[in-house]
Design an enzyme around this catalytic site. Sequence first.
Site, short mmCIF file in Angstrom:
data_model
loop_
_atom_site.label_atom_id
_atom_site.label_comp_id
_atom_site.label_asym_id
_atom_site.label_seq_id
_atom_site.Cartn_x
_atom_site.Cartn_y
_atom_site.Cartn_z
N HIS A 1 5.58 -9.04 -5.66
CA HIS A 1 6.02 -8.59 -6.98
C HIS A 1 6.75 -9.73 -7.70
O HIS A 1 6.53 -9.96 -8.89
CB HIS A 1 7.02 -7.42 -6.87
CG HIS A 1 6.46 -6.15 -6.32
ND1 HIS A 1 7.04 -5.47 -5.28
CD2 HIS A 1 5.39 -5.40 -6.69
CE1 HIS A 1 6.36 -4.36 -5.03
NE2 HIS A 1 5.34 -4.30 -5.86
N LYS B 1 7.16 11.47 -5.22
CA LYS B 1 7.31 10.58 -4.07
C LYS B 1 8.71 10.68 -3.51
O LYS B 1 9.66 10.95 -4.25
CB LYS B 1 7.05 9.12 -4.48
CG LYS B 1 5.59 8.77 -4.60
CD LYS B 1 5.41 7.25 -4.68
CE LYS B 1 3.96 6.84 -4.83
NZ LYS B 1 3.80 5.40 -4.99
N ARG C 1 -4.25 -7.27 -5.56
CA ARG C 1 -4.16 -8.03 -4.31
C ARG C 1 -5.53 -8.19 -3.68
O ARG C 1 -5.97 -9.28 -3.35
CB ARG C 1 -3.23 -7.31 -3.31
CG ARG C 1 -1.78 -7.34 -3.70
CD ARG C 1 -0.98 -6.35 -2.88
NE ARG C 1 -1.51 -5.00 -3.09
CZ ARG C 1 -0.95 -3.90 -2.60
NH1 ARG C 1 0.11 -3.98 -1.84
NH2 ARG C 1 -1.47 -2.72 -2.87
N SER D 1 4.94 -2.93 -0.25
CA SER D 1 6.23 -2.31 0.05
C SER D 1 6.11 -1.46 1.32
O SER D 1 7.02 -1.43 2.15
CB SER D 1 6.69 -1.44 -1.12
OG SER D 1 6.81 -2.21 -2.27
O1 PNS Z 1 3.89 0.76 -7.65
P1 PNS Z 1 2.93 1.91 -7.87
O2 PNS Z 1 3.40 3.14 -7.15
O3 PNS Z 1 1.52 1.53 -7.50
O4 PNS Z 1 2.95 2.22 -9.46
C1 PNS Z 1 2.16 3.25 -10.02
C2 PNS Z 1 2.56 3.52 -11.48
C3 PNS Z 1 4.05 3.75 -11.59
C4 PNS Z 1 2.20 2.31 -12.32
C5 PNS Z 1 1.74 4.76 -11.98
O5 PNS Z 1 1.84 5.78 -11.04
C6 PNS Z 1 2.21 5.27 -13.34
O6 PNS Z 1 2.05 4.60 -14.34
N1 PNS Z 1 2.81 6.46 -13.34
C7 PNS Z 1 3.40 7.09 -14.52
C8 PNS Z 1 2.59 8.30 -14.98
C9 PNS Z 1 1.43 7.88 -15.84
O7 PNS Z 1 1.57 7.20 -16.83
N2 PNS Z 1 0.21 8.29 -15.46
C10 PNS Z 1 -1.01 7.99 -16.21
C11 PNS Z 1 -1.73 6.79 -15.62
S1 PNS Z 1 -2.54 7.20 -14.12
#
Ligand code: PNS
Length: 160
Positions: A16, A40, A89, A127
């Site tokens: 990150h 989560k 990645r 992570s």
């Molecule tokens: O680090 P992560 O868990 O892969 O991040 C995922 C994240 C936070 C980018 C994604 O879950 C997100 O944007 N969640 C917020 C809800 C949202 O906007 N959903 C619509 C897109 S799928």
Amino acid sequence: MIAIYPGSFDPITLGHIDLIKRSSILFEKVIVAVLKNPNKTPLFTVEKRVSQIKECTKNIDNIEVDSFSGLTVEYAKKKQAGVLLRGLRVMSDFEQELQMAHINKTLESHIETIFLATNTELSFVSSSVVKEIAKFGGSIEHLVTSNIAQDLYRSFAQKN
Ligand code: PNS
């Protein structure tokens, strides 16, 4: 242009950080945004993750660290950001990331998702992997900064 780098960051890894450093050169400002995700159960609280990221990025001028809940595109609009930034990645990341980019585009057509390929040397870091190793007392100093490694070992020591 302002970019949002959204994620769970539970915890932030060297992968990150590499992406944050590289994106800080490309954008006027990068907002690292920790999602408050009710679906989560994280190891670290949102507040802790925000402070961890602040500590890890304190030497980069144009980085802001924040948390948000709800839709990422809504948060991006509020912050007047034009870009959502995500790291890729490995190929298996691509499918889910592409779907997310398409969904976000249907929700807000003015906001673009930009992918940065992670540093090849860090392509295996996640992570989850870091937490798994720390849980069993393995070495993680090559995967996270020393403050994060300490937080992880301390957190698992308290749980045992
Ligand atoms: O680090 P992560 O868990 O892969 O991040 C995922 C994240 C936070 C980018 C994604 O879950 C997100 O944007 N969640 C917020 C809800 C949202 O906007 N959903 C619509 C897109 S799928």
